[in-house]
Scaffold this motif. Structure first.
Motif, PDB file in Angstrom:
ATOM      1  N   VAL A 102     -23.333  39.376  18.354  1.00 49.73           N
ATOM      2  CA  VAL A 102     -22.570  38.453  17.514  1.00 49.73           C
ATOM      3  C   VAL A 102     -23.077  37.035  17.727  1.00 49.73           C
ATOM      4  O   VAL A 102     -23.307  36.288  16.777  1.00 49.73           O
ATOM      5  N   ALA A 103     -23.274  36.689  19.006  1.00 47.14           N
ATOM      6  CA  ALA A 103     -23.738  35.345  19.325  1.00 47.14           C
ATOM      7  C   ALA A 103     -25.054  35.058  18.594  1.00 47.14           C
ATOM      8  O   ALA A 103     -25.225  34.013  17.969  1.00 47.14           O
ATOM      9  N   HIS A 104     -25.944  36.029  18.682  1.00 50.65           N
ATOM     10  CA  HIS A 104     -27.236  35.854  18.023  1.00 50.65           C
ATOM     11  C   HIS A 104     -27.055  35.666  16.510  1.00 50.65           C
ATOM     12  O   HIS A 104     -27.601  34.740  15.931  1.00 50.65           O
ATOM     13  N   GLU A 105     -26.247  36.549  15.935  1.00 51.54           N
ATOM     14  CA  GLU A 105     -26.059  36.533  14.490  1.00 51.54           C
ATOM     15  C   GLU A 105     -25.339  35.264  14.030  1.00 51.54           C
ATOM     16  O   GLU A 105     -25.602  34.773  12.955  1.00 51.54           O
ATOM     17  N   ILE A 106     -24.412  34.805  14.864  1.00 54.50           N
ATOM     18  CA  ILE A 106     -23.635  33.645  14.434  1.00 54.50           C
ATOM     19  C   ILE A 106     -24.396  32.341  14.726  1.00 54.50           C
ATOM     20  O   ILE A 106     -24.404  31.406  13.933  1.00 54.50           O
ATOM     21  N   ASN A 107     -25.084  32.309  15.888  1.00 56.45           N
ATOM     22  CA  ASN A 107     -25.790  31.079  16.263  1.00 56.45           C
ATOM     23  C   ASN A 107     -26.829  30.670  15.228  1.00 56.45           C
ATOM     24  O   ASN A 107     -26.976  29.486  14.923  1.00 56.45           O
ATOM     25  N   ALA A 115     -28.293  26.679  11.226  1.00 55.21           N
ATOM     26  CA  ALA A 115     -28.703  26.256   9.877  1.00 55.21           C
ATOM     27  C   ALA A 115     -27.662  25.329   9.283  1.00 55.21           C
ATOM     28  O   ALA A 115     -27.996  24.239   8.773  1.00 55.21           O
ATOM     29  N   VAL A 116     -26.363  25.735   9.392  1.00 56.81           N
ATOM     30  CA  VAL A 116     -25.294  24.909   8.824  1.00 56.81           C
ATOM     31  C   VAL A 116     -25.310  23.518   9.452  1.00 56.81           C
ATOM     32  O   VAL A 116     -25.272  22.496   8.768  1.00 56.81           O
ATOM     33  N   ALA A 117     -25.428  23.522  10.798  1.00 54.37           N
ATOM     34  CA  ALA A 117     -25.416  22.232  11.490  1.00 54.37           C
ATOM     35  C   ALA A 117     -26.633  21.408  11.090  1.00 54.37           C
ATOM     36  O   ALA A 117     -26.538  20.192  10.838  1.00 54.37           O
ATOM     37  N   GLY A 118     -27.792  22.097  10.972  1.00 53.92           N
ATOM     38  CA  GLY A 118     -29.015  21.387  10.613  1.00 53.92           C
ATOM     39  C   GLY A 118     -28.889  20.746   9.242  1.00 53.92           C
ATOM     40  O   GLY A 118     -29.242  19.571   9.046  1.00 53.92           O
ATOM     41  N   PHE A 119     -28.331  21.546   8.310  1.00 51.93           N
ATOM     42  CA  PHE A 119     -28.186  20.983   6.960  1.00 51.93           C
ATOM     43  C   PHE A 119     -27.176  19.857   6.938  1.00 51.93           C
ATOM     44  O   PHE A 119     -27.353  18.856   6.239  1.00 51.93           O
ATOM     45  N   ALA A 120     -26.123  19.949   7.702  1.00 50.15           N
ATOM     46  CA  ALA A 120     -25.115  18.882   7.750  1.00 50.15           C
ATOM     47  C   ALA A 120     -25.746  17.603   8.282  1.00 50.15           C
ATOM     48  O   ALA A 120     -25.523  16.501   7.745  1.00 50.15           O
ATOM     49  N   GLU A 121     -26.575  17.799   9.332  1.00 49.81           N
ATOM     50  CA  GLU A 121     -27.248  16.621   9.881  1.00 49.81           C
ATOM     51  C   GLU A 121     -28.207  16.021   8.846  1.00 49.81           C
ATOM     52  O   GLU A 121     -28.321  14.804   8.704  1.00 49.81           O
ATOM     53  N   GLY A 122     -28.898  16.943   8.099  1.00 45.68           N
ATOM     54  CA  GLY A 122     -29.806  16.511   7.040  1.00 45.68           C
ATOM     55  C   GLY A 122     -29.075  15.661   6.014  1.00 45.68           C
ATOM     56  O   GLY A 122     -29.569  14.589   5.582  1.00 45.68           O
ATOM     57  N   ILE A 123     -27.888  16.109   5.607  1.00 44.65           N
ATOM     58  CA  ILE A 123     -27.082  15.355   4.651  1.00 44.65           C
ATOM     59  C   ILE A 123     -26.779  13.970   5.220  1.00 44.65           C
ATOM     60  O   ILE A 123     -26.928  12.952   4.536  1.00 44.65           O
ATOM     61  N   LYS A 136     -18.650  19.161  13.818  1.00 43.55           N
ATOM     62  CA  LYS A 136     -17.697  19.370  14.902  1.00 43.55           C
ATOM     63  C   LYS A 136     -17.297  20.856  14.998  1.00 43.55           C
ATOM     64  O   LYS A 136     -17.271  21.461  16.075  1.00 43.55           O
ATOM     65  N   GLU A 137     -17.058  21.392  13.810  1.00 44.68           N
ATOM     66  CA  GLU A 137     -16.640  22.808  13.795  1.00 44.68           C
ATOM     67  C   GLU A 137     -17.772  23.720  14.241  1.00 44.68           C
ATOM     68  O   GLU A 137     -17.559  24.730  14.916  1.00 44.68           O
ATOM     69  N   CYS A 138     -18.990  23.348  13.823  1.00 46.20           N
ATOM     70  CA  CYS A 138     -20.148  24.128  14.272  1.00 46.20           C
ATOM     71  C   CYS A 138     -20.242  24.120  15.784  1.00 46.20           C
ATOM     72  O   CYS A 138     -20.488  25.146  16.435  1.00 46.20           O
ATOM     73  N   ASP A 162     -19.360  26.696  21.033  1.00 46.31           N
ATOM     74  CA  ASP A 162     -18.597  26.789  22.275  1.00 46.31           C
ATOM     75  C   ASP A 162     -17.926  28.159  22.407  1.00 46.31           C
ATOM     76  O   ASP A 162     -17.940  28.778  23.475  1.00 46.31           O
ATOM     77  N   ILE A 163     -17.319  28.575  21.269  1.00 47.07           N
ATOM     78  CA  ILE A 163     -16.634  29.876  21.298  1.00 47.07           C
ATOM     79  C   ILE A 163     -17.617  30.982  21.629  1.00 47.07           C
ATOM     80  O   ILE A 163     -17.367  31.842  22.478  1.00 47.07           O
TER      81      ILE A 163
END
Lengths: 393, 380
Positions: free
Chosen positions: A177-182, A187-195, A223-225, A230-231
């Motif tokens: 799960v960790a692998h699949e979710i990380n 990607a989500v965090a990267g794109f958010a930072e890109g924005i 933050k949520e990412c 963390d989770i």
């Protein structure tokens, strides 16, 4: 016949009047031999009985102990059990235990089995009990033969086995799960930072209120990412292999981390009030973080299940001179007295099928015991329960 | 000299001695007694008196009276059944030889089981018998001190001799007072039986100094007291007959008997005649047959009966048979077998059986069946 009679027969020197004294002597001799024989048999039976490693008791119909074997003396050294009630010795109770197999054995005239946990000499011990009715027409009263086999160790090993197996499964699952979710999270965090980077460059062409909104959104996404990461991290640490070395552990931190895992549950169930009261200055203890998390998690899960739709759960950490402690109390259904002894028994559960398999508390018990600590239960039906875990500093 | 043995019970003797019955029985552990007696003694009142004695001592008593003059095996087994049903612990025999031999048979069966014929012969009893107390009432049979029991096998029509030290009772209570009620015939026949016991055991091959003195004492007392006892029931004479019969019993019990008793048993088994009636008839002929083997002893018997006369041993020995025959004839005792037997068709068969009787074994002169037949024919 008589034609063979000779003069010597008539004199009968070697024949004399047989009298009762001789009969008596003969009887005494016979009895002596019989006595020796039965003494041999008694010794043989005694040797067989001594070879039995289970506690063996013969009880009267009202559960008064008539005789015990030597194993009993090992269990209760210096106690004379003869004439005492079985339940007063094993349960310190004034009335027979409701699950007692002795009565069933007598009423059904068959061998009955039962498992129970008794608190003997400050330790919880689990016994397999076998009750056989001793119905004898020569006896005025029926008797019951009871064997109690100490299966505490077996059950512990069994529980450990299930725990290890569960942990291994969760470990594999968590890693996957960790692998699949990380990956998607990265990607989500990267794109958010890109924005956010783009936004900085478009400072002039974007209206201020829109830029502020976008900044706000992307910050929230990031933050949520982070929280997700963390989770996942917590999940990974939680599912580490069991046989970890004991390390200094901040018990408060353990409690915080565990509660965080349950955030989701509490968010879903708005009618349950969680009151966490974590002491600010707790001493470090030696322990296995993952296992301790497991203990708290299990106690919390039970508390949530106990309160049902609505209620209160209090979690509190505290320290004494020698121990740090955690108290989980709920306003739930409480524990009926007849179940109290079975609480820590593997696979004992009051939950419906699919809600649990009943190894939670037994696991807790084993883990706490490995940490040289103890679990104390305080509960009244419909008044809630309070589990206190004490761990030595 | 061969090794001998002398076995007798405790003997309580004397007028009025039956009053010790209760204490004797209690000493033997009696709580429930089986009393064996017969109709004759009921009539004379002695059974009632014994039952009273036992009742006063609070002893439970079962009474068995199915006893005939030659007790039968079937009666023994009936009595044994009663003993077991009653859970008796001591047997009391009251009467002449018949009730006492019945009591012995019952005692044998209750502790050894089986059939009474299993114990025919010498030393076949292997388990101790219940305590026995005998009270003789005839001054004759001597069964109350002897190790003999004579029981009729009804199938074979034979009197069986059962010989065992275990048949010697624990206590024999001899009370001459009991003789008072006896008929003349009974006094005579039992005294002649006792005299025959004394004579046959005296000349027996098993005789020993211990039996010989008893035998001679018995011979003397009987010949001196028989007439007054029978004719006038003189108490002293009756007491002397009691002593004589007991002495003769002690003698024959240990020294054995002879062919006279062997033939008498066979006759009794066949014809159910009274034992005491056949003996005076047979005795002179038997003695004549034996004289050649025991001349000296016959002479001593003659001297005992007739007093000291100076004549040769041979003459004395010859005289004794005639003396006895005359004495019996004087008393009016039938002296021919034809007087008491219905026929003589079975004498040969009877003699064949008689040679097998254990009583014939110690006879001083070997006798085969034809010798016995000669004796019977002589006595016919």
């Amino acid at each position: 016949m008589s034609s063979n009679t000779s003069l010597l027969d008539l004199i009968g020197i070697e024949h004399n009047k047989l009298n009762f004294f001789q009969e008596l002597q003969k009887n005494i001799q016979e009895l002596t031999e019989l006595n020796l024989h039965s003494e041999d048999q008694r010794r043989e039976i005694a040797a067989i009985l001594d070879g039995i490693t289970d506690v063996m008791m013969v009880l009267s119909e009202n559960l008064e102990i008539i005789s015990v074997n030597h194993v009993f003396e090992e269990l209760f050294p210096g106690v004379n059990p003869i004439g005492r009630k079985c339940y007063s010795l094993f349960r310190h109770d004034k009335k027979p235990c409701s699950e007692c197999p002795a009565f069933r054995a007598l009423s059904t005239n068959s061998v009955c089995k039962e498992t129970a946990i008794f608190r003997v000499d400050g330790k919880n011990m689990q016994f397999d009990m076998v009750a056989s009715p001793l119905k004898n027409p020569d006896l005025t009263e029926n008797r019951i033969l009871i064997f109690k086999r100490d299966v505490t160790l077996e059950k512990e090993y069994q529980a450990k086995f299930y725990q290890a197996e569960k942990m291994a499964t969760i470990g594999v699952l968590a890693a996957g799960v960790a692998h699949e979710i990380n990956n998607p999270m990265a990607a989500v965090a990267g794109f958010a930072e890109g924005i956010q980077r783009r936004l900085a460059r478009l400072d002039d062409s974007v209206p201020d209120d829109l830029a502020e909104d976008l900044n706000d959104y992307t910050n929230t996404i990031l933050k949520e990412c982070l929280r997700c990461q963390d989770i996942v991290k917590t999940l990974l640490s939680f599912s580490r292999p069991v046989a970890a070395d004991f390390l200094p552990v901040d018990f408060n931190q353990v409690a915080k981390d565990t509660l965080r895992l349950l955030d989701h549950q509490f968010r879903k169930r708005k009618d349950i009030d969680l009151h966490a009261e974590l002491s600010s200055s707790l001493s470090h203890i030696y322990g296995d973080e993952a296992q301790l998390k497991q203990v708290i998690l299990n106690l919390m899960t039970n508390a949530i299940d106990a309160v049902g739709e609505s209620g209160e759960i209090h979690v509190k950490t505290f320290s004494t001179a020698t121990h740090v402690g955690l108290k989980v109390s709920d306003s739930g259904c409480g524990i009926p007295p007849e179940n109290k002894d079975m609480l820590f028994e593997p696979f004992f559960t009051t939950k419906s099928v699919g809600r649990g398999i009943g190894i939670g508390l037994s696991t807790c018990y084993n883990i706490v015991r490995e940490h040289n600590g103890e679990i104390v239960v305080d509960s009244e039906p419909n008044q809630g329960s309070c589990f206190t875990v004490l761990l030595p500093i | 000299m061969q090794i001998t043995k002398f076995a007798i019970p405790e003997i309580i003797f004397g007028n009025g001695s039956i009053k010790y019955l209760a204490s004797c029985a209690q000493r033997l552990g009696a709580k429930r007694v089986l009393l064996v007696s017969d109709a004759g003694l009921e009539e004379s009142g002695w059974v009632k008196q014994i039952l009273n004695i036992l009742e006063n001592a609070k002893m439970d008593c079962a009474y068995f009276n199915d006893v005939t003059s030659n007790p039968r095996d079937t009666q023994i087994h009936e009595g044994a059944k009663l003993y077991l049903e009653h859970k008796a612990d001591v047997i009391i025999g009251l009467g002449g030889g018949s009730p006492i031999d019945t009591a012995k048979g019952i005692a044998t069966i209750v502790s050894n089981g089986g059939q009474i014929s299993d114990y025919e012969g010498a030393n076949r009893i292997s388990h101790p018998l219940p305590p026995m107390i005998f009270i003789p009432t005839t001054a004759g049979g001597g069964s109350d001190v002897s190790q003999y029991a004579i029981i009729t096998d009804t199938k074979r029509q034979v009197k069986m001799s059962i010989i065992s030290r275990s048949l010697v009772p624990n206590i024999s209570i001899i009370d001459p007072d009991l003789l008072i009620t006896k008929s003349r015939k009974l006094i005579l026949s039992s005294a002649v039986d006792a005299l025959t016991h004394a004579i046959e055991s005296y000349v027996s091959r098993l005789a020993s100094p211990f039996t010989e003195s008893q035998a001679l004492n018995a011979i003397k007392l009987i010949t001196e007291n028989l007439k007054p006892a029978a004719d006038t029931k003189d108490p002293e004479a009756l007491t002397n007959l009691s002593i004589a019969s007991t002495a003769a019993g002690m003698s024959f019990s240990n020294a054995g008997l002879g062919i006279g008793h062997a033939v008498a048993h066979s006759l009794g088994g066949r014809y159910d005649v009274m034992h005491g009636m056949t003996l005076p008839i047979l005795l002179p002929a038997v003695m004549r047959f034996n004289i050649s083997s025991c001349k000296t002893k016959m002479a001593i018997i003659a001297r005992t009966i007739n007093g000291a006369h100076i004549c040769s041993t041979d003459i004395k020995a010859d005289q004794v048979c005639n003396t006895l025959q005359h004495m019996f004839e004087d008393l009016g005792i039938p002296m021919r077998l034809r007087d008491i037997l219905p026929d003589n068709n079975h004498l040969e068969e009877i003699c064949h059986l008689a040679v097998q009787d254990a009583c014939a074994v110690p006879n001083p002169r070997e006798a085969d069946w034809s010798d016995l037949l000669n004796i019977c024919n002589e006595a016919w």
